[in-house]
Motif scaffolding. Structure first.
Motif, mmCIF file in Angstrom:
data_model
loop_
_atom_site.group_PDB
_atom_site.id
_atom_site.type_symbol
_atom_site.label_atom_id
_atom_site.label_comp_id
_atom_site.label_asym_id
_atom_site.label_seq_id
_atom_site.Cartn_x
_atom_site.Cartn_y
_atom_site.Cartn_z
ATOM 1 N N ARG A 122 1.067 -1.604 -0.065
ATOM 2 C CA ARG A 122 -0.296 -0.106 0.020
ATOM 3 C C ARG A 122 0.910 1.507 0.156
ATOM 4 O O ARG A 122 0.205 1.736 -0.548
ATOM 5 C CB ARG A 122 -0.306 -0.039 1.003
ATOM 6 C CG ARG A 122 -2.313 -0.812 1.319
ATOM 7 C CD ARG A 122 -3.697 -0.810 1.926
ATOM 8 N NE ARG A 122 -2.864 -1.883 3.093
ATOM 9 C CZ ARG A 122 -3.145 -2.722 3.463
ATOM 10 N NH1 ARG A 122 -4.514 -2.709 3.055
ATOM 11 N NH2 ARG A 122 -3.264 -3.027 4.641
ATOM 12 N N ASN A 200 -14.015 -6.313 -1.970
ATOM 13 C CA ASN A 200 -14.483 -6.409 -0.751
ATOM 14 C C ASN A 200 -14.873 -7.041 -0.193
ATOM 15 O O ASN A 200 -16.057 -7.645 -0.644
ATOM 16 C CB ASN A 200 -15.060 -4.560 -0.632
ATOM 17 C CG ASN A 200 -15.959 -4.067 -0.035
ATOM 18 O OD1 ASN A 200 -16.103 -4.747 1.256
ATOM 19 N ND2 ASN A 200 -16.366 -2.907 0.038
ATOM 20 N N GLY A 226 -10.505 -7.694 2.785
ATOM 21 C CA GLY A 226 -10.280 -6.946 1.750
ATOM 22 C C GLY A 226 -9.032 -6.880 0.748
ATOM 23 O O GLY A 226 -8.308 -7.689 1.677
ATOM 24 N N GLN A 231 -10.005 -1.288 0.104
ATOM 25 C CA GLN A 231 -10.549 -1.874 -0.479
ATOM 26 C C GLN A 231 -11.720 -1.179 -1.300
ATOM 27 O O GLN A 231 -11.946 -0.356 -0.722
ATOM 28 C CB GLN A 231 -11.633 -2.502 1.504
ATOM 29 C CG GLN A 231 -12.386 -3.357 1.155
ATOM 30 C CD GLN A 231 -12.770 -3.904 3.139
ATOM 31 O OE1 GLN A 231 -11.771 -3.242 3.676
ATOM 32 N NE2 GLN A 231 -14.062 -4.692 2.686
ATOM 33 N N LYS A 255 -6.280 -7.010 3.216
ATOM 34 C CA LYS A 255 -6.132 -5.893 4.245
ATOM 35 C C LYS A 255 -5.496 -5.728 5.754
ATOM 36 O O LYS A 255 -4.773 -5.118 6.216
ATOM 37 C CB LYS A 255 -7.604 -5.734 4.232
ATOM 38 C CG LYS A 255 -8.238 -4.651 4.987
ATOM 39 C CD LYS A 255 -9.614 -4.055 5.396
ATOM 40 C CE LYS A 255 -9.763 -5.275 5.953
ATOM 41 N NZ LYS A 255 -11.574 -5.548 6.491
#
Length: 414
Positions: A122, A200, A226, A231, A255
């Protein structure tokens, strides 16, 4: 499990039976951004106005920009869209009959979340080759959909993508469903997203599988998971989207660093990303095929509704079905040389989100001239907020990209 290359199983052979099926379906495989049309061996080009066309996007390390899998010519479907997307398309064609299949030719390169870990993925996203690759794929998919829709106004489309290709097709579907795409939402017959990095879990028609002792089984608890790169906002119930993920796949289940059992996830367990083929699921040959079956059922239900019963004398007419709920509204207005006022109503993308400024619509990604930078903002469910672009926009077309949710309507910057 055998060794896999990033983005797909490179050792999968192309069975002769698949080629025979493709001949019967008369599937044409059109490479976008290419000077010619590539057809699978022995297949005549399909009628350009067949009722349904599929646009497929392969995953990282797959597709026209990469070397074909062993034993597969570059003009065959596996090499064009990747084996996972091919499996879903096969299931759809088994039910619907002749299809056109267009492959998006994009770099399919960049960030590998299962090599870097979810947090690093990320953080590195905005400086990665992945972002450039994904956005170029989006632009080409957008233009292909626009072009084919204009050439045949009766045709409907199915969008299918795996991994990075799923990221592309999910973004394109959300653009269309929020009124910012190249076609009306009624022309999207179905969308299949396989192991995408913006997965998601709570979104309608998502399905997770648990891999244990060499088998895939559907999880009935439906945990909230996610993707590794964020997400995306949930699709709505009437959006014809099928999205699938295997628990522990560090791409679509990245996630959180810890699993439901409280133990750290094995973020380097890249084999989990390749379980969509070769393992039966819910009585179907594999998970990717199962996703295609679900999409085909959306397009052509098993039991179509019969004729409405005749009205009885004196019986009041059946009241019309209630109108679908209004979709969230987003409006933007120029406030000063660098600032935009944004008003949202019932925003499905509420919460912390990256917002990008563009001297463009979502159809045109030209990073050198149109990209104006990104800021992080917490978007309210309802209300007004401001976005100050890192670089002052130039006069002309302007829009905001709310990452993994939607684009704003375009305005004229003055």
């Amino acid at each position: 499990m055998s060794t896999h290359q990033p983005g797909g199983d490179r050792k999968r052979a192309h069975p002769a039976s698949d080629v025979q099926r493709l001949r019967r379906w008369a599937v044409s495989v059109a490479m976008f951004a290419s000077c010619s049309t590539a057809l699978a061996p022995g297949i005549a080009s399909a009628d350009s106005c067949l009722p349904t066309a599929v646009i497929g996007a392969a995953g990282t390390g797959q597709g026209p920009a990469w070397s074909p899998p062993n034993g597969v010519g570059k003009d065959e479907l596996d090499a064009q869209v990747g084996p996972q997307v091919h499996a879903a398309i096969t299931a759809i064609a088994d039910r619907l009959g002749p299809l056109e299949v267009g492959a998006i030719n994009y770099p399919a390169t960049g960030l590998e979340p299962f090599d870097t870990g979810a947090v690093t993925a990320r953080v590195a996203y905005d400086i990665s080759a992945y972002r450039m690759s994904k956005d170029l794929g989006y632009s080409r998919a957008y233009e292909k959909l626009k072009k084919e829709a204009a050439e045949c106004r009766s045709k409907k489309f199915v969008l299918v993508g795996y991994s990075q290709g799923g990221h592309i097709m999910g973004d394109l579907a959300q653009s269309v469903f929020h009124g910012n795409g190249p076609v009306d939402r009624s022309r999207i017959a179905a969308v299949v997203l396989i192991a995408e990095p913006a997965y998601n879990g709570p979104s309608p028609r998502t399905t997770e599988a648990i891999y244990s002792q060499g088998k895939l089984t559907q999880d009935q608890d439906h945990w909230s998971i996610g993707g590794s790169l964020g997400q995306r906002a949930a699709f709505e119930t009437n959006d014809p989207v099928v999205s699938i993920c295997v628990y522990g796949d560090p791409v679509c289940d990245g996630k959180d660093l810890f699993g439901q059992d409280g133990k750290p996830k094995a973020v380097t367990n890249k084999d989990m990303h390749f379980l969509y083929l070769g393992h039966p699921f819910e009585g179907v040959k594999d998970f990717a095929t199962w996703a295609g079956v679900q999409a085909a059922r959306i397009i052509q239900p098993t039991d179509p509704p019969g004729p409405a019963p005749a009205e009885l004398p004196g019986k009041p007419s059946t009241p019309p079905a209630p109108a679908p709920p209004a979709r969230e509204a987003v409006t933007i207005a120029q406030a000063d040389a660098k600032t935009v006022t944004v008003t949202v109503a019932d925003a499905a993308g509420a919460g912390p989100r990256a917002v990008r400024c563009w001297n463009a619509t979502d159809a045109t990604h030209n990073w050198k001239t149109n990209y104006l930078g990104e800021i992080q903002i917490s978007i309210p469910r309802n209300g007004t907020f401001t976005v100050t672009c890192p670089t002052a926009p130039k006069p002309g077309t302007f829009s905001l990209e709310f990452f993994n949710w939607r684009w704003s309507p375009a305005i004229q910057w003055r």
